[in-house]
Design an enzyme around this catalytic site. Sequence first.
Site, PDB file in Angstrom:
ATOM      1  N   ASP A 168       0.819  -1.215   0.000  1.00 36.61           N
ATOM      2  CA  ASP A 168       0.000   0.000   0.000  1.00 36.61           C
ATOM      3  C   ASP A 168       0.852   1.264   0.000  1.00 36.61           C
ATOM      4  O   ASP A 168       0.869   2.023  -0.953  1.00 36.61           O
ATOM      5  CB  ASP A 168      -0.904   0.020   1.238  1.00 36.61           C
ATOM      6  CG  ASP A 168      -2.133  -0.847   1.062  1.00 36.61           C
ATOM      7  OD1 ASP A 168      -2.480  -1.145  -0.082  1.00 36.61           O
ATOM      8  OD2 ASP A 168      -2.744  -1.222   2.071  1.00 36.61           O
ATOM      9  N   GLY A 247      25.783  -7.826  -0.161  1.00 35.71           N
ATOM     10  CA  GLY A 247      27.016  -8.599  -0.204  1.00 35.71           C
ATOM     11  C   GLY A 247      27.732  -8.714   1.134  1.00 35.71           C
ATOM     12  O   GLY A 247      28.736  -9.409   1.244  1.00 35.71           O
TER      13      GLY A 247
HETATM   14  N1  CAO Z   1     -20.043   8.782  -4.650  1.00 36.36           N
HETATM   15  C1  CAO Z   1     -20.713   7.712  -5.121  1.00 36.36           C
HETATM   16  N2  CAO Z   1     -20.168   6.488  -5.233  1.00 36.36           N
HETATM   17  C2  CAO Z   1     -18.895   6.349  -4.837  1.00 36.36           C
HETATM   18  C3  CAO Z   1     -18.122   7.431  -4.342  1.00 36.36           C
HETATM   19  C4  CAO Z   1     -18.768   8.697  -4.253  1.00 36.36           C
HETATM   20  N3  CAO Z   1     -18.128   9.752  -3.779  1.00 36.36           N
HETATM   21  N4  CAO Z   1     -16.910   6.971  -4.035  1.00 36.36           N
HETATM   22  C5  CAO Z   1     -16.876   5.656  -4.319  1.00 36.36           C
HETATM   23  N5  CAO Z   1     -18.068   5.272  -4.800  1.00 36.36           N
HETATM   24  C6  CAO Z   1     -18.496   3.942  -5.241  1.00 36.36           C
HETATM   25  C7  CAO Z   1     -17.796   3.518  -6.501  1.00 36.36           C
HETATM   26  O1  CAO Z   1     -18.383   4.131  -7.617  1.00 36.36           O
HETATM   27  C8  CAO Z   1     -17.956   2.007  -6.452  1.00 36.36           C
HETATM   28  O2  CAO Z   1     -19.228   1.669  -6.957  1.00 36.36           O
HETATM   29  P1  CAO Z   1     -19.465   0.565  -8.104  1.00 36.36           P
HETATM   30  O3  CAO Z   1     -18.765  -0.680  -7.653  1.00 36.36           O
HETATM   31  O4  CAO Z   1     -20.955   0.471  -8.125  1.00 36.36           O
HETATM   32  O5  CAO Z   1     -18.898   1.081  -9.373  1.00 36.36           O
HETATM   33  C9  CAO Z   1     -18.001   1.718  -4.959  1.00 36.36           C
HETATM   34  O6  CAO Z   1     -18.047   2.976  -4.302  1.00 36.36           O
HETATM   35  C10 CAO Z   1     -16.881   0.916  -4.370  1.00 36.36           C
HETATM   36  O7  CAO Z   1     -15.598   1.196  -4.870  1.00 36.36           O
HETATM   37  P2  CAO Z   1     -14.421   0.107  -4.733  1.00 36.36           P
HETATM   38  O8  CAO Z   1     -14.817  -1.129  -5.498  1.00 36.36           O
HETATM   39  O9  CAO Z   1     -13.155   0.730  -5.121  1.00 36.36           O
HETATM   40  O10 CAO Z   1     -14.391  -0.180  -3.164  1.00 36.36           O
HETATM   41  P3  CAO Z   1     -14.368  -1.578  -2.381  1.00 36.36           P
HETATM   42  O11 CAO Z   1     -14.486  -1.217  -0.950  1.00 36.36           O
HETATM   43  O12 CAO Z   1     -15.353  -2.549  -2.895  1.00 36.36           O
HETATM   44  O13 CAO Z   1     -12.905  -2.160  -2.675  1.00 36.36           O
HETATM   45  C11 CAO Z   1     -10.488  -2.060  -2.709  1.00 36.36           C
HETATM   46  C12 CAO Z   1     -11.788  -1.650  -1.993  1.00 36.36           C
HETATM   47  C13 CAO Z   1      -9.334  -1.389  -1.982  1.00 36.36           C
HETATM   48  C14 CAO Z   1     -10.314  -3.591  -2.641  1.00 36.36           C
HETATM   49  C15 CAO Z   1     -10.549  -1.609  -4.174  1.00 36.36           C
HETATM   50  O14 CAO Z   1     -10.837  -0.243  -4.222  1.00 36.36           O
HETATM   51  C16 CAO Z   1      -9.272  -1.864  -4.957  1.00 36.36           C
HETATM   52  O15 CAO Z   1      -8.967  -2.994  -5.355  1.00 36.36           O
HETATM   53  N6  CAO Z   1      -8.493  -0.801  -5.229  1.00 36.36           N
HETATM   54  C17 CAO Z   1      -7.305  -0.853  -6.028  1.00 36.36           C
HETATM   55  C18 CAO Z   1      -6.157  -1.462  -5.278  1.00 36.36           C
HETATM   56  C19 CAO Z   1      -5.860  -0.744  -3.988  1.00 36.36           C
HETATM   57  O16 CAO Z   1      -5.617   0.445  -3.933  1.00 36.36           O
HETATM   58  N7  CAO Z   1      -5.788  -1.544  -2.926  1.00 36.36           N
HETATM   59  C20 CAO Z   1      -5.232  -1.059  -1.677  1.00 36.36           C
HETATM   60  C21 CAO Z   1      -6.219  -0.583  -0.771  1.00 36.36           C
HETATM   61  S1  CAO Z   1      -5.372  -0.115   0.702  1.00 36.36           S
HETATM   62  O17 CAO Z   1      -5.229  -1.502   1.540  1.00 36.36           O
END
Ligand code: CAO
Length: 424
Positions: A168, A247
Amino acid sequence: MAKALEGIKILDFTHVQSGPTCTQLLAWFGADVIKVERPGEGDITRGQLRDIPDADSLYFTMLNHNKRSITLDTKAPEGKKVLEELVRTCDVLVENFAPGVLKRMGFSWERIQELNPKMIVASVKGFGPGPYEDCKVYENVAQCAGGAASTTGFDDGPPLVTGAQIGDSGTGLHLALGIVAALYQRNTSGRGQQVLAAMQDGVLNLCRVKLRDQQRLAHGPLKEYPQFPHGEFGDTVPRAGNASGGGQPGWILKCKGWETDPNAYIYFIAQAPVWEKICNVIGKPEWITDPEYAKPAARLPKLKDIFATVEEWTMTKTKFEAMEILNKFDIPCGPILSMKEIAEDQSLRATGTIVEVDHPTRGKYLSVGNPIKLSDSPTEVTRSPLLGEHTEEILRDVLGFDENRIAEIRNSGAVGQAQRLAAE
Ligand code: CAO
């Protein structure tokens, strides 16, 4: 004093850890970081691992210093319009949504370019293009897929993840460098571009020495690894315990008090140029001329025994006493510091690497300040924003909306309610 990135506006669509690490660094270098959060809930980490009821968690506060927060439902029509205006106004959009989220929101790279051809769109994703590109990824997944876990731990145990958040925070750092490079190139190209930092790639970059060892393995055993000369080497880099990645052989050795203190240890490096001094300090002057010990190559098959002998000496000293003595002779070593010791370290406080920050709902807490020091762009760490704390300010000052337009947006429900200070 002016800051390095003053005048740069960051549309911060990040959440959790990787993306926020990146935008926090940019904020510390002086960029105006506008964090867009979902009304009501915001960045999920605000409520995760809470230590104080109803106060933003340390997880959130320690990753979102020096930012402003606007709440915006980007799926609502009015929210979308506001976001479009922010895209037109800002220099960089940073996001670490799951793959496809930004596009589903209506903000594909093509659409963003239509709105603002100078915009840099920077993303953290778990994987780059390939079989796993659609996967959601968290820290430890990246550590495993990037080669860190298979090379961490002891040979007779399972793969291990590390405490350092290389997936991260490490990828956030990579992304920040990509953004700064893209901003620099924009000065001559006049165009924005996409910046991608995949977590697997970031971890692998930090595991570069292990891919080095993978190729060395084809030419014989890895002689600085603890497996040499007694253990078998397979066809892949084994876990090297506490052996040094470079090393100069090294190992973690017990110090006085190890029986009760889990961190009474020191990392000791048997650096070749100071071998003579090492022998004198540990009371083995005969090793200086003994052909079995005098040369680094002769020592490699005996490293385990050599470190056991050094440990007999380190066990008579505390880790700090050993540090003092060894450093007098330029023998490289490092105490195993606990988080408690680091939190109390006055020199880290003096440099601003550890800072105390005040927060209106949680009070004072410790944080890690900017680890990168610029002489002409000093960092002042300020607290993280409350949810939506700057919504109106951003609509007014950044987007230039008048009171009527702000009321219209508010009445549409697209910005929700801002979190209020207790005194208000
Ligand atoms: N208004 C309306 N909707 C919003 C928003 C806002 N301000 N901000 C976020 N959302 C919505 C998104 O549009 C998304 O909706 P859909 O799935 O319907 O398109 C939803 O929130 C969820 O977003 P997400 O899939 O990114 O979030 P998650 O919690 O399901 O997953 C994570 C989290 C970290 C696994 C994923 O974002 C990811 O794989 N990110 C990339 C890799 C990464 O950075 N990982 C490290 C995280 S730190 O440990």
